[in-house]
Write an enzyme that holds these catalytic residues in place. Structure first.
Site, PDB file in Angstrom:
ATOM      1  N   THR A   1      42.519  27.259  48.493  1.00 34.07           N
ATOM      2  CA  THR A   1      41.130  27.441  48.925  1.00 34.07           C
ATOM      3  C   THR A   1      40.864  26.653  50.205  1.00 34.07           C
ATOM      4  O   THR A   1      40.311  27.182  51.179  1.00 34.07           O
ATOM      5  CB  THR A   1      40.164  26.978  47.808  1.00 34.07           C
ATOM      6  OG1 THR A   1      40.440  27.762  46.642  1.00 34.07           O
ATOM      7  CG2 THR A   1      38.720  27.125  48.216  1.00 34.07           C
TER       8      THR A   1
ATOM      9  N   ALA B   1      50.915  24.501  45.767  1.00 32.78           N
ATOM     10  CA  ALA B   1      51.986  24.067  44.862  1.00 32.78           C
ATOM     11  C   ALA B   1      51.844  24.582  43.433  1.00 32.78           C
ATOM     12  O   ALA B   1      52.837  24.817  42.755  1.00 32.78           O
ATOM     13  CB  ALA B   1      52.026  22.532  44.839  1.00 32.78           C
ATOM     14  N   HIS B   2      50.586  24.790  42.992  1.00 32.61           N
ATOM     15  CA  HIS B   2      50.436  25.026  41.545  1.00 32.61           C
ATOM     16  C   HIS B   2      50.810  26.432  41.095  1.00 32.61           C
ATOM     17  O   HIS B   2      50.769  26.728  39.909  1.00 32.61           O
ATOM     18  CB  HIS B   2      49.037  24.614  41.059  1.00 32.61           C
ATOM     19  CG  HIS B   2      47.919  25.536  41.424  1.00 32.61           C
ATOM     20  ND1 HIS B   2      47.420  26.475  40.552  1.00 32.61           N
ATOM     21  CD2 HIS B   2      47.184  25.654  42.553  1.00 32.61           C
ATOM     22  CE1 HIS B   2      46.419  27.123  41.136  1.00 32.61           C
ATOM     23  NE2 HIS B   2      46.257  26.647  42.342  1.00 32.61           N
TER      24      HIS B   2
ATOM     25  N   THR C   1      42.887  10.606  53.172  1.00 35.42           N
ATOM     26  CA  THR C   1      44.191  10.077  52.746  1.00 35.42           C
ATOM     27  C   THR C   1      44.966  11.165  52.017  1.00 35.42           C
ATOM     28  O   THR C   1      44.427  11.808  51.116  1.00 35.42           O
ATOM     29  CB  THR C   1      43.982   8.851  51.827  1.00 35.42           C
ATOM     30  OG1 THR C   1      43.225   7.892  52.561  1.00 35.42           O
ATOM     31  CG2 THR C   1      45.304   8.262  51.382  1.00 35.42           C
TER      32      THR C   1
ATOM     33  N   CYS D   1      40.368  32.331  39.436  1.00 37.77           N
ATOM     34  CA  CYS D   1      39.461  31.687  40.376  1.00 37.77           C
ATOM     35  C   CYS D   1      38.179  32.483  40.528  1.00 37.77           C
ATOM     36  O   CYS D   1      37.174  31.955  40.935  1.00 37.77           O
ATOM     37  CB  CYS D   1      40.114  31.571  41.750  1.00 37.77           C
ATOM     38  SG  CYS D   1      41.850  31.247  41.672  1.00 37.77           S
TER      39      CYS D   1
HETATM   40  C1  PLP Z   1      45.865  34.620  46.684  1.00 38.80           C
HETATM   41  C2  PLP Z   1      45.201  33.319  46.398  1.00 38.80           C
HETATM   42  N1  PLP Z   1      44.661  32.632  47.410  1.00 38.80           N
HETATM   43  C3  PLP Z   1      44.063  31.444  47.224  1.00 38.80           C
HETATM   44  C4  PLP Z   1      43.978  30.889  45.967  1.00 38.80           C
HETATM   45  C5  PLP Z   1      43.296  29.561  45.787  1.00 38.80           C
HETATM   46  O1  PLP Z   1      44.232  28.560  45.606  1.00 38.80           O
HETATM   47  P1  PLP Z   1      43.811  27.140  44.979  1.00 38.80           P
HETATM   48  O2  PLP Z   1      43.591  27.373  43.530  1.00 38.80           O
HETATM   49  O3  PLP Z   1      45.004  26.267  45.255  1.00 38.80           O
HETATM   50  O4  PLP Z   1      42.614  26.683  45.681  1.00 38.80           O
HETATM   51  C6  PLP Z   1      44.516  31.573  44.866  1.00 38.80           C
HETATM   52  C7  PLP Z   1      44.397  31.039  43.495  1.00 38.80           C
HETATM   53  O5  PLP Z   1      44.506  31.753  42.527  1.00 38.80           O
HETATM   54  C8  PLP Z   1      45.157  32.817  45.098  1.00 38.80           C
HETATM   55  O6  PLP Z   1      45.701  33.510  44.110  1.00 38.80           O
END
Ligand code: PLP
Length: 392
Positions: free
Chosen positions: A79, A209-210, A246, A331
């Site tokens: 994000t 990373a996740h 940081t 999300c």
């Molecule tokens: C294609 C895509 N972009 C961006 C994100 C957002 O990533 P984060 O959860 O690391 O903010 C996601 C999360 O599911 C995603 O699938």
């Protein structure tokens, strides 16, 4: 896997939402928390050690995407990366006539930024997609003009798994408008499918990373050398002034571990995952009628619709059997317009309601797949009975 809470069999099939951290990643995060507690900006030895540790990760990431170390900027994840690039570029190039282009099926961290700028009077184009979630090159060609400063198109769609042809897109943009910048949200693609940023003529990508068994809250962007963006965060001037704050040292080192665990094997995984996905489709096809597979491309994601079933009810019914899937992207699943991707591919209403996303990893076994197909059949049949009028 068994749940620690209930001792019930657990089959996690929501890897596109997030992945559990690999034990080796957990160990590395823990070790880094103890070893590198110094602030990377501090001038003393402990600071320098932390700085050197994250510099090595920067180098590692740069190698995996074939760019220079100075082109890698650490962020808190997808994000932030998407916001940083898109807002950074738009704010930097603010001019009277300006167009920015994206697709109708981007992740909300891209889509909402474009909508925000549209509501502030900027000329924004949301490219339509076909029934598989692919944009048409003619549409992109028609949308590009001399005022276009940025095109942002995701590599792998998080709900459908659709893979856009980034190489064709990049070449099309740069052939006519070499100054127009090209960004891709590559969160669902990084170390899952190959990417050649040079061949794709990419100026920026977002990764995190996740999605690859790394820690949450750690990510990076690639930003081509020489490109200027306006930073979102002002302060200590870390990350070349582009991202003050940081750095998350344990998270970054955990990211490194996750990368090391995948970088040499992910291409082999692709075949395995493809077989897994095909196998589940075949099992479901044999067991159920009135189903529809949506999207195409990534073997990591299966988006499937069941006529006359509510996706959310199916999700909870499967949860009761210890199977964890999603109805879309985690999300965005709390947002009002949560079915905008399915709407964009023109999925008929009765299928749209009954859509789930199953996302895989190589940890899924044949028995898991068999059990999943069995439970989906059971749930769908009983849910349909509740809706369908009985035949006389
Ligand atoms: C294609 C895509 N972009 C961006 C994100 C957002 O990533 P984060 O959860 O690391 O903010 C996601 C999360 O599911 C995603 O699938």
């Amino acid at each position: 896997m068994k749940s620690a809470r209930t001792m019930q069999k657990e089959i996690y099939l929501d890897y596109a939402a997030t992945t559990p951290m690999d034990q080796r990643v957990i160990d590395r995060v823990s070790q880094a928390s103890k070893l590198y507690y110094g602030n990377p900006s501090s001038l003393h030895r402990l600071g320098m050690e932390a700085e050197q540790a994250i510099a090595a990760v920067r180098k590692n990431i740069a190698k995996t995407i074939n760019c220079q170390e100075s082109e890698v900027i650490f962020t808190s994840g997808g994000t932030e990366g998407n916001n940083m690039i898109i807002r950074g570029i738009v704010e930097k190039s603010r001019r009277e006539k300006m167009r920015i282009i994206t697709t109708a099926i981007e992740h909300p961290s891209v889509l909402d930024v474009f909508s925000f700028y549209q509501s502030h009077g900027i000329d924004v184009v949301f490219l339509e997609v076909d029934e598989n979630g692919l944009i048409a090159m003619e549409d992109l060609q028609a949308a590009l003009n001399e005022h276009t400063i940025l095109v942002s198109i995701m590599g792998v769609n998080n709900e459908l798994g659709t893979i856009q042809d980034l190489q064709a897109i990049g070449q099309l943009i740069k052939k006519s408008y070499p100054k127009c910048l090209f960004h891709s949200d590559f969160v669902q693609g990084y170390l899952k499918i190959p990417l050649d940023i040079k061949a794709c003529r990419l100026d920026a990508i977002t990764i995190c990373a996740h999605k690859i068994f790394g820690p949450k809250g750690a990510g990076a962007v690639y930003l081509k050398k020489g490109l200027m963006t306006k930073p979102l965060l002002l302060g200590g001037g870390q990350e070349q002034g582009l991202r003050s704050g940081t750095q998350n040292v344990p998270g970054i080192l955990g990211f490194d571990e996750a990368i090391n665990l995948r970088k040499d094997i992910y291409l082999q995984d692709l075949e395995l995952l493809q077989r897994m996905r095909d196998q589940l489709i075949e099992m479901l096809d044999k067991r159920l009628t009135d189903i529809k597979v949506n999207g195409q491309g990534s073997p990591y994601i299966l988006n499937v619709s069941f006529n006359q079933v509510r996706g959310e009810v199916l999700l909870h019914s499967l949860e009761g059997a210890g199977i964890f899937v999603s109805t879309g992207s985690a999300c965005s699943s709390h947002k009002k317009e949560k079915q905008y991707v399915l709407k964009a591919i023109g999925l008929p209403e009765d299928f749209k309601e009954g859509t789930i996303r199953i996302s895989f990893s190589k940890d899924i076994t044949d028995q898991d797949l068999e059990y999943t197909a069995e439970q989906i059949e059971k749930s769908v049949n009983s849910l349909r009975k509740l809706i369908r009028p009985k035949r006389k």
